[in-house]
Scaffold this motif. Structure first.
Motif, PDB file in Angstrom:
ATOM      1  N   VAL A 129      -1.726  21.385  -3.499  1.00 50.66           N
ATOM      2  CA  VAL A 129      -0.623  22.260  -3.099  1.00 50.66           C
ATOM      3  C   VAL A 129      -1.015  23.713  -3.336  1.00 50.66           C
ATOM      4  O   VAL A 129      -0.753  24.586  -2.492  1.00 50.66           O
ATOM      5  CB  VAL A 129       0.656  21.893  -3.878  1.00 50.66           C
ATOM      6  CG1 VAL A 129       1.764  22.912  -3.621  1.00 50.66           C
ATOM      7  CG2 VAL A 129       1.120  20.479  -3.513  1.00 50.66           C
ATOM      8  N   ARG A 130      -1.647  23.996  -4.454  1.00 49.64           N
ATOM      9  CA  ARG A 130      -2.069  25.367  -4.758  1.00 49.64           C
ATOM     10  C   ARG A 130      -3.023  25.889  -3.684  1.00 49.64           C
ATOM     11  O   ARG A 130      -2.924  27.045  -3.256  1.00 49.64           O
ATOM     12  CB  ARG A 130      -2.751  25.423  -6.120  1.00 49.64           C
ATOM     13  CG  ARG A 130      -3.109  26.836  -6.590  1.00 49.64           C
ATOM     14  CD  ARG A 130      -3.968  26.795  -7.853  1.00 49.64           C
ATOM     15  NE  ARG A 130      -3.324  26.078  -8.928  1.00 49.64           N
ATOM     16  CZ  ARG A 130      -2.464  26.620  -9.785  1.00 49.64           C
ATOM     17  NH1 ARG A 130      -2.142  27.902  -9.666  1.00 49.64           N
ATOM     18  NH2 ARG A 130      -1.925  25.897 -10.747  1.00 49.64           N
ATOM     19  N   GLU A 131      -3.940  25.051  -3.243  1.00 50.72           N
ATOM     20  CA  GLU A 131      -4.912  25.475  -2.237  1.00 50.72           C
ATOM     21  C   GLU A 131      -4.259  25.729  -0.886  1.00 50.72           C
ATOM     22  O   GLU A 131      -4.713  26.599  -0.133  1.00 50.72           O
ATOM     23  CB  GLU A 131      -6.008  24.427  -2.107  1.00 50.72           C
ATOM     24  CG  GLU A 131      -6.943  24.381  -3.312  1.00 50.72           C
ATOM     25  CD  GLU A 131      -7.904  23.219  -3.261  1.00 50.72           C
ATOM     26  OE1 GLU A 131      -9.047  23.381  -3.752  1.00 50.72           O
ATOM     27  OE2 GLU A 131      -7.529  22.138  -2.752  1.00 50.72           O
ATOM     28  N   LEU A 132      -3.205  25.020  -0.586  1.00 54.20           N
ATOM     29  CA  LEU A 132      -2.463  25.326   0.640  1.00 54.20           C
ATOM     30  C   LEU A 132      -1.773  26.675   0.514  1.00 54.20           C
ATOM     31  O   LEU A 132      -1.743  27.472   1.453  1.00 54.20           O
ATOM     32  CB  LEU A 132      -1.430  24.234   0.928  1.00 54.20           C
ATOM     33  CG  LEU A 132      -1.970  22.831   1.219  1.00 54.20           C
ATOM     34  CD1 LEU A 132      -0.812  21.883   1.475  1.00 54.20           C
ATOM     35  CD2 LEU A 132      -2.923  22.838   2.410  1.00 54.20           C
ATOM     36  N   LEU A 133      -1.223  26.945  -0.649  1.00 53.93           N
ATOM     37  CA  LEU A 133      -0.487  28.195  -0.863  1.00 53.93           C
ATOM     38  C   LEU A 133      -1.390  29.415  -0.788  1.00 53.93           C
ATOM     39  O   LEU A 133      -0.985  30.468  -0.275  1.00 53.93           O
ATOM     40  CB  LEU A 133       0.230  28.157  -2.214  1.00 53.93           C
ATOM     41  CG  LEU A 133       1.460  27.241  -2.303  1.00 53.93           C
ATOM     42  CD1 LEU A 133       1.851  27.010  -3.756  1.00 53.93           C
ATOM     43  CD2 LEU A 133       2.639  27.830  -1.527  1.00 53.93           C
ATOM     44  N   ASN A 134      -2.621  29.299  -1.304  1.00 54.94           N
ATOM     45  CA  ASN A 134      -3.494  30.491  -1.319  1.00 54.94           C
ATOM     46  C   ASN A 134      -4.631  30.431  -0.299  1.00 54.94           C
ATOM     47  O   ASN A 134      -5.579  31.210  -0.368  1.00 54.94           O
ATOM     48  CB  ASN A 134      -4.037  30.758  -2.723  1.00 54.94           C
ATOM     49  CG  ASN A 134      -5.010  29.701  -3.220  1.00 54.94           C
ATOM     50  OD1 ASN A 134      -5.442  28.825  -2.479  1.00 54.94           O
ATOM     51  ND2 ASN A 134      -5.360  29.785  -4.496  1.00 54.94           N
TER      52      ASN A 134
END
Length: 390
Positions: A129-134
């Motif tokens: 999820v973090r990698e999608l956000l950034n």
């Protein structure tokens, strides 16, 4: 990030910026005009925007200024309360919902997207999820596909989120772990919000973001092609068109926004965007701990102008330091919205055109100059240029 719908403008293009000739400006009388803002707005129009609107909100009150025109045929001024498609500023709002779900213990930033959306995207068991956000998940951005070459065509079609994901999967994937702007990631995040909450994304935006922040003029259209309320005509410059030729900018206010959805689909206005960042940075939407993570950014190719991208937030590198917020670009409109660390000083600027030609650098840096003059009290200079001039 600018300038395409998927955003991105190279620093080599940006450094060519110049501030050019004047055009009429209107402003709110009761708030003393920030020094140099008028010239920056005039320069934005002179560099290729039909019209520009800016709104500043801080403890002194509100200042609204405009230059140019809302419509190239009627020559009417830009409405003071003009709505516009805010494009990728949408990502800040979707990210805030995701962080709220993390805060509620219903999600983890470091869980793979495939845990909640199995089979939705290749490699979903590895992309967090973090990698999608950034934008470090190694996903192509779907709007780079040939399908999205002409907004006058794709803006008439209706797309499902899965169709957008499928378009991305037919494209070469960027390296995972490195910043590569991807609207596809935010389509997945929109689906994630719907899966976890059991509600449509538009309803969650209204319940979790718009109403708490007092954003009464904001909404996420699904397929409706109009814009509610007062607005300027939106224009775009077709690929290969010569911007110096009369009639090269084509009106494109009405379009089916299903291609944008969770990535860049919200309609709002400058007042509401300023209210959003006031609420977000003031700690009313997510905790300060999570807000710190939102503003922990990875380096972008747009440095030093837009040096870092966090979790749904990007920074602008001004002469007095970084401010956080977002930029957005969609056929018809381009938007900048930034605030100081506390959210007490906010500024939003909208132009009623999307241009992807190299000369757009002049327009974009004239807009950045307007932000620098408000937040820093001086003209904008790219790092390195200041020392040269001195």
């Amino acid at each position: 990030m600018f300038p395409t719908s998927g955003k991105r403008v190279a620093v080599a293009v940006l450094v060519a910026a110049a501030l050019l000739s004047p055009a009429p400006v209107s402003a709110q009388a009761q708030y003393e005009e920030p020094g140099g803002i008028r010239e920056a707005l005039e320069a934005t129009v002179a560099a290729g925007a039909p019209g520009v609107l800016v709104r500043i909100d801080d403890d002194r009150g509100t200042w609204i200024g405009s230059s140019g025109t809302a419509d190239l045929d009627t020559r009417k001024p830009v409405p003071r309360e003009a709505r516009f498609r805010v494009a990728s500023v949408t990502k800040s709002m979707v990210a805030a919902i995701v962080l709220q779900l993390v805060q509620e213990g219903r999600l983890s930033l470091d869980e793979p997207i495939g845990k909640r959306l199995p089979g939705q995207i290749d490699g979903g068991d590895q992309i967090t999820v973090r990698e999608l956000l950034n934008h470090t998940g190694g996903l192509a951005t779907y709007n780079a596909a040939a399908e999205f070459a002409d907004p006058e065509q794709y803006g008439k079609r209706t797309y499902t989120p899965q169709q957008l994901i499928d378009e991305a999967e037919r494209l070469p994937s960027p390296e995972r772990g490195r910043f590569a702007y991807s609207n596809t990631g935010y389509i997945l995040l929109g689906l994630l919000v719907e899966k976890v909450t059991g509600r449509e994304l538009g309803a969650e935006l209204d319940r979790r973001i718009f109403r708490p922040a007092g954003m009464t003029r904001s909404y996420l259209p699904e397929t409706w092609d109009g814009i509610r309320g007062p607005h300027a005509t939106g224009y775009h410059l077709p690929t290969g068109a010569d911007p110096s030729q009369p009639g090269s900018l084509r009106p494109i206010t009405r379009l089916n926004p299903s291609f944008a959805w969770a990535a860049y689909g919200v309609v709002s206005d400058a007042r509401d965007l300023n209210r959003f960042y006031q609420a977000l940075f003031g700690g009313r939407l997510v905790s300060q701990k999570l807000l710190t993570q939102m503003r922990t950014g990875v380096t972008t190719p747009q440095a030093p102008v837009f040096p870092r991208y966090g979790l749904g937030l990007e920074s602008v590198g001004l002469t007095c330091g970084e401010m956080w917020g977002a930029t957005g670009s969609i056929p018809g409109y381009q938007t900048f919205s930034f605030a100081d660390a506390t959210g007490k000083r906010r500024m939003t600027l909208s132009v009623n055109v999307q241009r992807n030609d190299r000369a757009v650098a002049h327009m974009l840096l004239a807009a950045v100059d307007a932000f620098n003059r408000y937040f820093c009290g001086e003209p904008y200079e790219l790092p390195g240029e200041a020392s040269k001039s001195r």
